[in-house]
Scaffold this motif. Structure first.
Motif, PDB file in Angstrom:
ATOM      1  N   PHE A 164       0.854  -1.188   0.000  1.00  0.00           N
ATOM      2  CA  PHE A 164       0.000   0.000   0.000  1.00  0.00           C
ATOM      3  C   PHE A 164       0.891   1.241   0.000  1.00  0.00           C
ATOM      4  O   PHE A 164       1.738   1.396   0.888  1.00  0.00           O
ATOM      5  CB  PHE A 164      -0.897   0.030   1.239  1.00  0.00           C
ATOM      6  N   CYS A 165       0.698   2.127  -0.976  1.00  0.00           N
ATOM      7  CA  CYS A 165       1.478   3.364  -1.052  1.00  0.00           C
ATOM      8  C   CYS A 165       0.538   4.562  -1.179  1.00  0.00           C
ATOM      9  O   CYS A 165      -0.449   4.516  -1.923  1.00  0.00           O
ATOM     10  CB  CYS A 165       2.431   3.341  -2.252  1.00  0.00           C
ATOM     11  N   PHE A 166       0.890   5.641  -0.455  1.00  0.00           N
ATOM     12  CA  PHE A 166       0.093   6.867  -0.460  1.00  0.00           C
ATOM     13  C   PHE A 166       1.022   8.055  -0.717  1.00  0.00           C
ATOM     14  O   PHE A 166       2.049   8.202  -0.048  1.00  0.00           O
ATOM     15  CB  PHE A 166      -0.638   7.041   0.870  1.00  0.00           C
ATOM     16  N   THR A 167       0.636   8.899  -1.688  1.00  0.00           N
ATOM     17  CA  THR A 167       1.460  10.043  -2.070  1.00  0.00           C
ATOM     18  C   THR A 167       0.590  11.287  -2.195  1.00  0.00           C
ATOM     19  O   THR A 167      -0.319  11.321  -3.033  1.00  0.00           O
ATOM     20  CB  THR A 167       2.160   9.790  -3.421  1.00  0.00           C
ATOM     21  N   PRO A 168       0.823  12.326  -1.377  1.00  0.00           N
ATOM     22  CA  PRO A 168       0.072  13.580  -1.536  1.00  0.00           C
ATOM     23  C   PRO A 168       0.503  14.300  -2.811  1.00  0.00           C
ATOM     24  O   PRO A 168       1.697  14.410  -3.099  1.00  0.00           O
ATOM     25  CB  PRO A 168       0.441  14.392  -0.292  1.00  0.00           C
ATOM     26  N   ARG A 169      -0.469  14.796  -3.549  1.00  0.00           N
ATOM     27  CA  ARG A 169      -0.202  15.574  -4.757  1.00  0.00           C
ATOM     28  C   ARG A 169      -0.860  16.939  -4.597  1.00  0.00           C
ATOM     29  O   ARG A 169      -2.078  17.059  -4.648  1.00  0.00           O
ATOM     30  CB  ARG A 169      -0.756  14.861  -5.993  1.00  0.00           C
ATOM     31  N   ALA A 170      -0.030  17.949  -4.392  1.00  0.00           N
ATOM     32  CA  ALA A 170      -0.539  19.312  -4.218  1.00  0.00           C
ATOM     33  C   ALA A 170      -0.394  20.087  -5.521  1.00  0.00           C
ATOM     34  O   ALA A 170       0.308  19.668  -6.446  1.00  0.00           O
ATOM     35  CB  ALA A 170       0.209  20.013  -3.090  1.00  0.00           C
TER      36      ALA A 170
END
Length: 224
Positions: free
Chosen positions: A106-112
């Motif tokens: 499981f991978c989570f990456t914020p994209r602003a």
């Protein structure tokens, strides 16, 4: 029930249905991953919230809507085959069913917004990310979804019924106006017919009178 039996029941409960909760501090475009073993055909429901750091308050404020979370779930046992690859708002949820049994990444990456980052927006530099992962039987989730769907459909049905009643009232109003117009037209037509007949009678009477008058006049003049 003895202590051993309670431990067995508790262990079975955790095995068939458990919740994994975590929170992490993360920056934009920074990925955080973890691994979890999943049985085949297991329903997984993930709910998450993202809080942006507020420099003015020196704390993580309200849940941020200015960031998206890129979510990727892969099967490490099957050449990193992607099961989930989504980009969702900072506060949301994702659902999937495991296709095979084994380790999942499981991978989570914020994209602003890159323009805001380049402009020096301090509220998009650091995030606090909360995740609740329900693994196993998720009847409560599916039941709540069904309930929400039923409530939504009921509201839609109510709105449609209101619109249908409004259309029916409008149609009845149109029919009443048409009936009134038809009655008025018939009454006017009847009056026109009566007036026409009356005029014809007047003309006939005038014609008869003129004939009698001329006949008497000519007799007096000894023309006839």
């Amino acid at each position: 029930m003895n202590l051993g039996a309670k431990k067995v029941i508790f262990s079975l409960f955790l095995y068939f249905n458990y919740v994994l909760s975590l929170h992490i501090y993360i920056g934009p475009d920074e990925s955080r991953c973890f691994y979890e073993d999943l049985p085949k055909e297991t329903l997984v429901v993930g709910k998450f919230k993202t809080y942006a750091f507020d420099n003015d308050k020196n704390d993580y404020g309200v849940a941020s809507t200015d960031v998206q979370i890129e979510i990727e779930v892969t099967e490490t046992f099957d050449s990193d085959h992607a099961v989930v690859h989504q980009k969702l708002p900072g506060n949301g949820e994702f659902v999937f069913t495991s296709l095979g049994s084994g380790e999942h990444k499981f991978c989570f990456t914020p994209r602003a917004d890159k323009k805001r980052l380049q402009a020096g927006d301090d509220k998009l530099n650091k995030f606090r990310f909360f995740l609740d992962l329900v693994i196993g039987e998720a009847n409560d989730y599916t039941d709540s979804k069904k309930t929400d769907t039923i409530n939504y459909l009921n509201e839609k049905i109510k709105i449609i019924n209101l619109k249908l009643r409004e259309i029916k009232r409008h149609q009845e109003s149109i029919r009443d106006k048409e009936k009134e117009f038809r009655n008025t037209s018939e009454a006017v037509n009847l009056q026109v017919v009566k007036w026409t007949i009356f005029q014809m009678l007047i003309l006939i009477l005038i014609g008869v009178y003129q004939l009698n008058y001329l006949s008497g006049y000519f007799k007096k003049q000894k023309i006839l």
